[in-house]
Write an enzyme that holds these catalytic residues in place. Sequence first.
Site, PDB file in Angstrom:
ATOM      1  N   ASP A  55       0.831  -1.208   0.000  1.00 57.40           N
ATOM      2  CA  ASP A  55       0.000   0.000   0.000  1.00 57.40           C
ATOM      3  C   ASP A  55       0.866   1.259   0.000  1.00 57.40           C
ATOM      4  O   ASP A  55       0.499   2.276  -0.598  1.00 57.40           O
ATOM      5  CB  ASP A  55      -0.915  -0.013   1.227  1.00 57.40           C
ATOM      6  N   ASP A  58       2.300   1.839  -3.748  1.00 57.07           N
ATOM      7  CA  ASP A  58       1.450   2.364  -4.823  1.00 57.07           C
ATOM      8  C   ASP A  58       1.275   3.874  -4.691  1.00 57.07           C
ATOM      9  O   ASP A  58       1.217   4.590  -5.684  1.00 57.07           O
ATOM     10  CB  ASP A  58       0.099   1.636  -4.887  1.00 57.07           C
ATOM     11  N   GLY A  59       1.237   4.367  -3.442  1.00 62.64           N
ATOM     12  CA  GLY A  59       1.186   5.813  -3.241  1.00 62.64           C
ATOM     13  C   GLY A  59       2.455   6.488  -3.701  1.00 62.64           C
ATOM     14  O   GLY A  59       2.420   7.565  -4.319  1.00 62.64           O
ATOM     15  N   ARG A  63       2.831   9.281  -6.842  1.00 58.95           N
ATOM     16  CA  ARG A  63       3.452  10.610  -6.689  1.00 58.95           C
ATOM     17  C   ARG A  63       4.679  10.752  -7.585  1.00 58.95           C
ATOM     18  O   ARG A  63       4.884  11.794  -8.215  1.00 58.95           O
ATOM     19  CB  ARG A  63       3.840  10.841  -5.221  1.00 58.95           C
ATOM     20  N   ASP A  76      -7.417   1.313  -4.327  1.00 59.23           N
ATOM     21  CA  ASP A  76      -6.659   1.263  -3.086  1.00 59.23           C
ATOM     22  C   ASP A  76      -7.592   1.134  -1.880  1.00 59.23           C
ATOM     23  O   ASP A  76      -7.381   0.303  -0.995  1.00 59.23           O
ATOM     24  CB  ASP A  76      -5.807   2.530  -2.966  1.00 59.23           C
ATOM     25  N   ASP A  80      -7.976  -2.209   0.606  1.00 59.90           N
ATOM     26  CA  ASP A  80      -7.763  -2.072   2.053  1.00 59.90           C
ATOM     27  C   ASP A  80      -8.985  -2.545   2.838  1.00 59.90           C
ATOM     28  O   ASP A  80      -8.875  -3.339   3.773  1.00 59.90           O
ATOM     29  CB  ASP A  80      -7.482  -0.610   2.418  1.00 59.90           C
TER      30      ASP A  80
END
Length: 222
Positions: A55, A58-59, A63, A76, A80
């Site tokens: 997790d 992927d963020g 960015r 996402d 979760d």
Amino acid sequence: MESSPSTTANNNNVWLFYPNLIGYGRIVLAILAMYYMSSSPVCAMLCYALSAGLDAFDGWAARTYNQSSRFGAMLDQLTDRCALLALVMALCKFFPDHLFLLQLSAVIDIASHWLHLHATDLSGASSHKQSSNWLLNLYYTDRMFLGFMCGGNEAFYILLYIRAFWAGPLIFGSFHFMSIFPLIAFPIAFVKSAISVVHLYTAAEMVVAHDVKLRENAQKAK
């Protein structure tokens, strides 16, 4: 050769955005974790932990390569919420005496995030991580706080799952050694649920405000 951020920013194939590819991998790992939850706790927790750990990546990918997308945000969120829901469902089987509290935690988690995501769309905000509420603003903008709360929340449910298979020696009465660790993480999970209740209320306010605005505009148009 690795694509530069400027190159990937011009790629409009959202299905193949790097963070979304990571998201698909997270889904596969979550499904494998679900498959093994009743029979193989080591495999289940390994897959679950890998899915949860990705997790953060992927963020980072979104960015770094300017590949943020609404689809990715929803993917996402769904991964979760559904992965945690599957774990809570397993815990309901292993700890039937605590069925109601486990159900309540799952319902609050799902309902708050679902309504918040839709409220964000109705408000026209560019990201679901924007809020005028001071607590939610802290939750979404302070990465250390966000990581601590999410990590502690996941730890509580994972440790409770581990306790179901490995209780450890009795310390006193019917209290086992492995029960100590979920108890340590419980306050974090409790606060996380409290934040979800705030999520739910503020999201409801946003949806109601949207409804009022639509009604006022309709009355002016008459």
